[in-house]
Write a protein that holds these residues in place. Sequence first.
Motif, PDB file in Angstrom:
ATOM      1  N   CYS A 260      -6.016   2.103  -0.023  1.00 42.85           N
ATOM      2  CA  CYS A 260      -5.238   0.599  -0.290  1.00 42.85           C
ATOM      3  C   CYS A 260      -5.788   0.056   0.841  1.00 42.85           C
ATOM      4  O   CYS A 260      -5.513  -1.210   0.981  1.00 42.85           O
ATOM      5  CB  CYS A 260      -3.558   1.011  -0.568  1.00 42.85           C
ATOM      6  N   GLU A 261      -5.208   1.036   2.291  1.00 44.90           N
ATOM      7  CA  GLU A 261      -5.532  -0.104   3.698  1.00 44.90           C
ATOM      8  C   GLU A 261      -6.979  -0.473   4.267  1.00 44.90           C
ATOM      9  O   GLU A 261      -7.540  -1.063   4.157  1.00 44.90           O
ATOM     10  CB  GLU A 261      -5.004   1.081   4.232  1.00 44.90           C
TER      11      GLU A 261
ATOM     12  N   CYS B  39       1.019  -1.104  -0.042  1.00 45.36           N
ATOM     13  CA  CYS B  39      -0.352   0.147   0.197  1.00 45.36           C
ATOM     14  C   CYS B  39       0.669   1.155   0.151  1.00 45.36           C
ATOM     15  O   CYS B  39       0.671   2.186  -0.783  1.00 45.36           O
ATOM     16  CB  CYS B  39      -0.760   0.434   1.213  1.00 45.36           C
TER      17      CYS B  39
END
Length: 65
Positions: free
Chosen positions: A29-30, A20
């Motif tokens: 992304c996380e 990420c």
Amino acid sequence: KACEGKDGDARSDCMRKELCAQSKDPAKCEAQAKDWLAKRDAARAACKGKEGDALRSCMRDQMKK
């Protein structure tokens, strides 16, 4: 290389963070990774006790939800 020497959940967390960190939007992304992990855990709980083809089919169906 950053995750060498780590095992299990620590390695998975490290790999996710490294992946990420290289994305265009690390926060997004996380968040997506955490959502996917929660969905996977729910599917595993729903399919507990199944094996082989029945397990694969159950996991596939649960992940589509």
